[in-house]
Design a protein around this motif. Structure first.
Motif, PDB file in Angstrom:
ATOM      1  N   THR A 105       0.826  -1.213   0.000  1.00 27.27           N
ATOM      2  CA  THR A 105       0.000   0.000   0.000  1.00 27.27           C
ATOM      3  C   THR A 105       0.854   1.254   0.000  1.00 27.27           C
ATOM      4  OG1 THR A 105      -1.736  -1.183   1.193  1.00 27.27           O
ATOM      5  CG2 THR A 105      -1.829   1.217   1.229  1.00 27.27           C
ATOM      6  N   ILE A 106       1.874   1.282   0.819  1.00 34.32           N
ATOM      7  CA  ILE A 106       2.782   2.434   0.854  1.00 34.32           C
ATOM      8  C   ILE A 106       3.494   2.589  -0.483  1.00 34.32           C
ATOM      9  CG2 ILE A 106       4.885   3.341   1.925  1.00 34.32           C
ATOM     10  CD1 ILE A 106       3.846   2.097   4.570  1.00 34.32           C
ATOM     11  N   ALA A 107       3.938   1.485  -1.064  1.00 39.41           N
ATOM     12  CA  ALA A 107       4.618   1.554  -2.362  1.00 39.41           C
ATOM     13  C   ALA A 107       3.683   2.078  -3.448  1.00 39.41           C
ATOM     14  CB  ALA A 107       5.155   0.174  -2.747  1.00 39.41           C
ATOM     15  N   VAL A 108       2.430   1.641  -3.432  1.00 35.23           N
ATOM     16  CA  VAL A 108       1.469   2.125  -4.434  1.00 35.23           C
ATOM     17  C   VAL A 108       1.235   3.618  -4.260  1.00 35.23           C
ATOM     18  CG1 VAL A 108      -0.976   2.026  -5.079  1.00 35.23           C
ATOM     19  CG2 VAL A 108       0.344  -0.068  -4.892  1.00 35.23           C
ATOM     20  N   TRP A 109       1.071   4.065  -3.030  1.00 42.76           N
ATOM     21  CA  TRP A 109       0.830   5.494  -2.797  1.00 42.76           C
ATOM     22  C   TRP A 109       2.036   6.335  -3.174  1.00 42.76           C
ATOM     23  CZ3 TRP A 109      -3.574   7.848  -2.411  1.00 42.76           C
ATOM     24  CH2 TRP A 109      -4.689   7.141  -1.970  1.00 42.76           C
ATOM     25  N   LEU A 110       3.242   5.784  -3.044  1.00 44.17           N
ATOM     26  CA  LEU A 110       4.440   6.546  -3.403  1.00 44.17           C
ATOM     27  C   LEU A 110       4.730   6.517  -4.901  1.00 44.17           C
ATOM     28  CD1 LEU A 110       6.855   5.571  -0.494  1.00 44.17           C
ATOM     29  CD2 LEU A 110       5.629   7.739  -0.815  1.00 44.17           C
ATOM     30  N   ILE A 111       4.428   5.404  -5.566  1.00 45.73           N
ATOM     31  CA  ILE A 111       4.800   5.237  -6.970  1.00 45.73           C
ATOM     32  C   ILE A 111       3.727   5.754  -7.920  1.00 45.73           C
ATOM     33  CG2 ILE A 111       5.278   3.511  -8.744  1.00 45.73           C
ATOM     34  CD1 ILE A 111       6.599   1.833  -6.538  1.00 45.73           C
ATOM     35  N   VAL A 112       2.475   5.418  -7.665  1.00 45.31           N
ATOM     36  CA  VAL A 112       1.394   5.745  -8.598  1.00 45.31           C
ATOM     37  C   VAL A 112       0.921   7.182  -8.347  1.00 45.31           C
ATOM     38  CG1 VAL A 112      -0.944   5.128  -9.322  1.00 45.31           C
ATOM     39  CG2 VAL A 112       0.688   3.343  -8.719  1.00 45.31           C
ATOM     40  N   PRO A 113       0.867   8.000  -9.393  1.00 50.41           N
ATOM     41  CA  PRO A 113       0.320   9.355  -9.226  1.00 50.41           C
ATOM     42  C   PRO A 113      -1.150   9.306  -8.790  1.00 50.41           C
ATOM     43  CG  PRO A 113       1.401   9.123 -11.360  1.00 50.41           C
ATOM     44  CD  PRO A 113       1.346   7.763 -10.754  1.00 50.41           C
ATOM     45  N   HIS A 114      -1.567  10.321  -8.053  1.00 51.87           N
ATOM     46  CA  HIS A 114      -2.912  10.330  -7.477  1.00 51.87           C
ATOM     47  C   HIS A 114      -4.003  10.255  -8.542  1.00 51.87           C
ATOM     48  CE1 HIS A 114      -5.965  10.959  -4.498  1.00 51.87           C
ATOM     49  NE2 HIS A 114      -6.457  11.977  -5.186  1.00 51.87           N
ATOM     50  N   GLN A 115      -3.794  10.849  -9.691  1.00 47.16           N
ATOM     51  CA  GLN A 115      -4.836  10.831 -10.722  1.00 47.16           C
ATOM     52  C   GLN A 115      -4.986   9.452 -11.367  1.00 47.16           C
ATOM     53  OE1 GLN A 115      -2.140  12.789 -10.853  1.00 47.16           O
ATOM     54  NE2 GLN A 115      -1.153  12.703 -12.855  1.00 47.16           N
ATOM     55  N   HIS A 116      -4.035   8.535 -11.140  1.00 46.05           N
ATOM     56  CA  HIS A 116      -4.106   7.194 -11.722  1.00 46.05           C
ATOM     57  C   HIS A 116      -4.488   6.121 -10.699  1.00 46.05           C
ATOM     58  CE1 HIS A 116      -2.585   8.624 -15.493  1.00 46.05           C
ATOM     59  NE2 HIS A 116      -1.466   9.062 -14.943  1.00 46.05           N
ATOM     60  N   ILE A 117      -5.041   6.517  -9.567  1.00 43.02           N
ATOM     61  CA  ILE A 117      -5.419   5.541  -8.536  1.00 43.02           C
ATOM     62  C   ILE A 117      -6.512   4.600  -9.053  1.00 43.02           C
ATOM     63  CG2 ILE A 117      -6.519   5.316  -6.262  1.00 43.02           C
ATOM     64  CD1 ILE A 117      -3.565   6.003  -6.152  1.00 43.02           C
ATOM     65  N   GLY A 118      -7.365   5.059  -9.944  1.00 40.79           N
ATOM     66  CA  GLY A 118      -8.386   4.189 -10.527  1.00 40.79           C
ATOM     67  C   GLY A 118      -7.777   3.029 -11.286  1.00 40.79           C
ATOM     68  N   ALA A 119      -6.607   3.247 -11.872  1.00 41.33           N
ATOM     69  CA  ALA A 119      -5.929   2.164 -12.588  1.00 41.33           C
ATOM     70  C   ALA A 119      -5.478   1.067 -11.625  1.00 41.33           C
ATOM     71  CB  ALA A 119      -4.740   2.710 -13.377  1.00 41.33           C
ATOM     72  N   VAL A 120      -5.171   1.432 -10.384  1.00 40.51           N
ATOM     73  CA  VAL A 120      -4.789   0.422  -9.388  1.00 40.51           C
ATOM     74  C   VAL A 120      -5.981  -0.482  -9.091  1.00 40.51           C
ATOM     75  CG1 VAL A 120      -4.012   0.086  -7.015  1.00 40.51           C
ATOM     76  CG2 VAL A 120      -3.005   1.895  -8.394  1.00 40.51           C
ATOM     77  N   LEU A 121      -7.159   0.095  -9.021  1.00 39.04           N
ATOM     78  CA  LEU A 121      -8.350  -0.716  -8.788  1.00 39.04           C
ATOM     79  C   LEU A 121      -8.649  -1.611  -9.988  1.00 39.04           C
ATOM     80  CD1 LEU A 121     -10.531   2.003  -7.071  1.00 39.04           C
ATOM     81  CD2 LEU A 121      -9.347   0.114  -5.980  1.00 39.04           C
TER      82      LEU A 121
END
Length: 147
Positions: A105-121
């Motif tokens: 979770t920490i790695a995702v929040w640090l690596i993925v830009p906030h506008q692309h959080i939908g792509a994580v889902l």
């Protein structure tokens, strides 16, 4: 001395119960694959109801997330097929899983830009569907071979 013997007998009893075959939790591979499908079926609507999952920011990012989810889901299904987790200590396994989730979770929040959080889902949905489908195909291919 009696407290030690009581604790030892309780531990022995718990280990005996946890190693017995349970039709709901047991070692049947078909039941495990069915549970995996039911988990995917239950979790998909929950992930897709979250508003960022329905927002497609970029077609390239969405396709990359889905492709990566499918690729890692297939890799995880094949890699974990012959792993026997029944011998693992439940407390240790739970701690390892919780720490892994926190680190991821920490790695995702640090690596993925906030506008692309939908792509994580969308990655998550692709991953949770790729695993049971791969497990089913792998199980079918393995059982259809002559012994």
């Amino acid at each position: 001395m009696s407290k030690y013997m009581c604790a030892q007998s309780v531990t022995l009893l718990m280990n005996q119960i946890s190693t017995e075959k349970n039709p709901y939790l047991g070692g049947d591979e078909r039941a495990r694959i069915l549970r995996s499908f039911l988990f995917s079926l239950a979790l998909t609507p929950l992930l897709l109801l979250i508003e960022p999952a329905r927002r497609i920011v970029s077609l390239e990012v969405t396709l990359a997330a889905i492709a990566l989810g499918i690729f890692l889901g297939i890799g995880a299904a094949i890699g974990l097929t012959d792993v026997n987790l029944q011998v693992a200590n439940n407390v240790t396994a739970s701690i390892v899983v919780l720490v892994s989730i926190c680190v991821a979770t920490i790695a995702v929040w640090l690596i993925v830009p906030h506008q692309h959080i939908g792509a994580v889902l969308q990655f998550s949905v692709a991953f949770i569907w790729a695993m049971p489908i791969t497990e089913l195909l792998y199980h079918r291919l393995r059982t259809s071979e002559p012994s």
